[in-house]
Design an enzyme around this catalytic site. Structure first.
Site, PDB file in Angstrom:
ATOM      1  N   ALA A   1     -12.516  12.630 -26.916  1.00  0.00           N
ATOM      2  CA  ALA A   1     -12.792  11.422 -27.715  1.00  0.00           C
ATOM      3  C   ALA A   1     -14.153  11.638 -28.373  1.00  0.00           C
ATOM      4  CB  ALA A   1     -12.784  10.178 -26.834  1.00  0.00           C
ATOM      5  N   ALA A   2     -14.169  12.509 -29.365  1.00  0.00           N
ATOM      6  CA  ALA A   2     -15.416  13.118 -29.819  1.00  0.00           C
ATOM      7  C   ALA A   2     -16.310  12.235 -30.689  1.00  0.00           C
ATOM      8  CB  ALA A   2     -15.106  14.417 -30.565  1.00  0.00           C
ATOM      9  N   ALA A   3     -15.714  11.492 -31.632  1.00  0.00           N
ATOM     10  CA  ALA A   3     -16.533  10.745 -32.602  1.00  0.00           C
ATOM     11  C   ALA A   3     -17.334   9.651 -31.897  1.00  0.00           C
ATOM     12  CB  ALA A   3     -15.642  10.149 -33.685  1.00  0.00           C
TER      13      ALA A   3
ATOM     14  N   GLY B   1     -19.779  11.927 -32.196  1.00  0.00           N
ATOM     15  CA  GLY B   1     -20.148  13.330 -32.095  1.00  0.00           C
ATOM     16  C   GLY B   1     -21.432  13.657 -31.356  1.00  0.00           C
TER      17      GLY B   1
ATOM     18  N   ARG C   1     -13.951   8.919 -38.971  1.00  0.00           N
ATOM     19  CA  ARG C   1     -15.069   9.278 -38.089  1.00  0.00           C
ATOM     20  C   ARG C   1     -15.221  10.792 -37.969  1.00  0.00           C
ATOM     21  NH1 ARG C   1     -16.506   5.348 -33.929  1.00  0.00           N
ATOM     22  NH2 ARG C   1     -15.849   6.726 -32.247  1.00  0.00           N
TER      23      ARG C   1
ATOM     24  N   ASP D   1     -15.593  11.156 -22.785  1.00  0.00           N
ATOM     25  CA  ASP D   1     -16.379   9.930 -22.948  1.00  0.00           C
ATOM     26  C   ASP D   1     -15.379   8.889 -23.431  1.00  0.00           C
ATOM     27  OD1 ASP D   1     -18.886   8.479 -23.028  1.00  0.00           O
ATOM     28  OD2 ASP D   1     -18.660   8.478 -25.201  1.00  0.00           O
TER      29      ASP D   1
ATOM     30  N   CYS E   1     -19.591   3.672 -21.416  1.00  0.00           N
ATOM     31  CA  CYS E   1     -20.732   2.755 -21.554  1.00  0.00           C
ATOM     32  C   CYS E   1     -20.276   1.360 -21.125  1.00  0.00           C
ATOM     33  CB  CYS E   1     -21.277   2.759 -22.987  1.00  0.00           C
ATOM     34  SG  CYS E   1     -20.031   2.540 -24.261  1.00  0.00           S
TER      35      CYS E   1
END
Length: 451
Positions: free
Chosen positions: A269-271, A273, A298, A336, A389
């Site tokens: 879930a990279a963006a 980045g 994104r 993430d 988060c």
């Protein structure tokens, strides 16, 4: 302030607030979209003002709506057409939070309503804001406190009711109040050095030379911004990619992952980045990182950022992180996970109003699906960081227990060098950061291994 023919600042702010609600955009993204069609000599000044208004209105929205609903008596602001409701929120904010003369605040909003709707709506809004002017908020809050203490705290600190209840149950009353207070304080900025272009000492010197006061942090390549005269995004070294803005806890993830040169890494879930690029920097552009995200927009922004940061070992893939699979397995994985963002209220106040228990249950199902897919993509002996988060146990410790008991992961006993430990029986092996304790986003990290 007029920006171009017949578009006022109040209309722009209402446009941004409405876009945030309708499209579930971040305030930054909504601001960018609206200001693409704005021109005129006052554009940058208006942009700064609009951002400040939007941020504060989203932060204090529960309290603003409490004021309006108390005056409406029977109906609710939520029942009104969204754009009209947002215009009313602007008027209340100016009058009750910003100290604008009530007559001026009312007139500014009524003018827009008259033009956008009709005279009847304008009279309604005018009467409503006149009543708001005379509304005694402290008296109303005192009455609410006697009737419903949780709702009182929810309104006073402008947080969702579920969050207040959850925080008290999780942390106890005193620490929960400290967290609520901390979420409403001014955002803290952190910067991470780009080791491809400079080092942490040189960055600290550069920032100090440009009137940015900094302090070292528990994360070696991250500096805390204490004070600045010019926004750090205007500095040349930022524009040239010598450093990035990244939250302290977020920047700890790559260090916990511990990538080695030449490895194959997957980010599911990279963006936007930040963690992907951090891992690339730690690997000194060796090996290969596959960065997966479901949002093409994104990913395109990531591509632009990669050029600025000098990152060359990342391959961007537009795919679903719950389903993406390659034949060759990966040495390490970053997950993430998408989450309730309940640890980021100080940075992104608009997310406070986006989630309820039903939506959180849905996002937990996504998190579990991504954990299962991560296991499929990881080689035997490979390691993974799982982070969110979120403050919630069901998105964090309970998901780690699921990963261990239902999927087959082993929890690594990582020697975390700062932060707090977590909850449940695995609590001593996971990482927690808290806004009120560590002056950053509330955050969760665990390290897992596939045996």
């Amino acid at each position: 302030m007029e920006l171009f023919y017949r578009i006022t600042l109040h209309e722009l702010i209402a446009d941004i607030l409405t876009l945030i609600d309708e499209r579930e955009l971040s305030s930054k993204n909504a601001l960018e979209r609206v200001f693409k069609r704005v021109s005129g000599k006052d554009r940058e000044k208006a942009r700064g003002l609009a951002h400040a208004y939007v941020f504060e209105i989203e932060k204090w929205r529960k309290k603003i709506d409490f004021i309006v609903n108390s005056v409406l008596k029977g109906s609710k602001i939520e029942d009104l057409e969204l754009y009209l409701a947002n215009l009313i929120r602007i008027g209340v904010f100016e009058m009750k939070f910003k100290g604008v003369n009530p007559a001026i605040a009312t007139d500014s909003v009524v003018r827009v309503v008259k033009e956008k709707y009709d005279l009847a709506k304008a009279k309604f809004v005018n009467a409503l804001l006149r009543e708001v002017e005379n509304f005694n908020l402290e008296k109303a809050l005192k009455k609410l406190k006697e009737k419903d203490r949780i709702e009182y705290l929810s309104v006073k600190f402008s947080h969702p009711r579920w969050y207040v209840e959850y925080a008290i149950e999780l942390l106890g009353y005193d620490d929960a109040i400290r967290l609520l207070l901390s979420n409403n304080r001014a955002q803290r900025y952190y910067v991470r050095v780009n080791p491809i272009k400079t080092d942490i000492d040189s960055l600290a010197d550069y920032l100090e030379e440009h009137n940015v006061r900094v302090a070292r942090t528990p994360v070696d390549d991250v500096l805390k911004i204490l004070e600045y005269k010019t926004p750090i995004t205007r500095l040349e070294w930022y524009k040239q990619g010598y450093f990035v803005i990244q939250d302290l806890a977020s920047a700890y993830v790559a260090h916990v992952l511990g990538p080695e040169k030449g490895e194959r890494i997957l980010d599911l879930a990279a963006a936007p980045g930040s963690k992907t690029f951090h891992v690339a920097h730690l690997m000194e552009n060796t090996g290969e990182i596959i960065a997966v995200d479901y949002s093409l927009e994104r990913l395109n922004k990531m591509r632009e950022k990669m050029k600025i940061l000098g990152v060359r070992n990342v391959k961007l893939v537009h795919a679903d992180g719950m389903k993406f699979k390659e034949k060759e397995e990966f040495d390490r994985i970053i997950l993430d996970a998408p989450c309730s963002s309940s640890g980021t209220y100080r940075q992104f106040p608009e997310v406070k109003w986006r989630f309820d228990e039903r939506k959180i249950k849905k996002v937990i199902q996504v998190q579990k699906a991504m954990l299962r897919n991560a296991y499929r993509n990881l080689r035997i002996g490979g390691e993974m960081t799982y982070s969110t988060c979120s403050i919630r146990i069901d998105e964090n410790e309970e998901n780690i227990k699921y990963a261990m008991n239902k999927i087959g992961f082993e929890l690594v006993d990582y020697p975390f060098s700062w932060g707090e430990r977590g909850f449940l029986e695995i609590g001593d092996k996971v990482f927690r950061a808290w806004t009120h304790l560590h002056d950053c986003n509330s955050f969760f990290i665990a390290k897992l291994r596939k045996e």
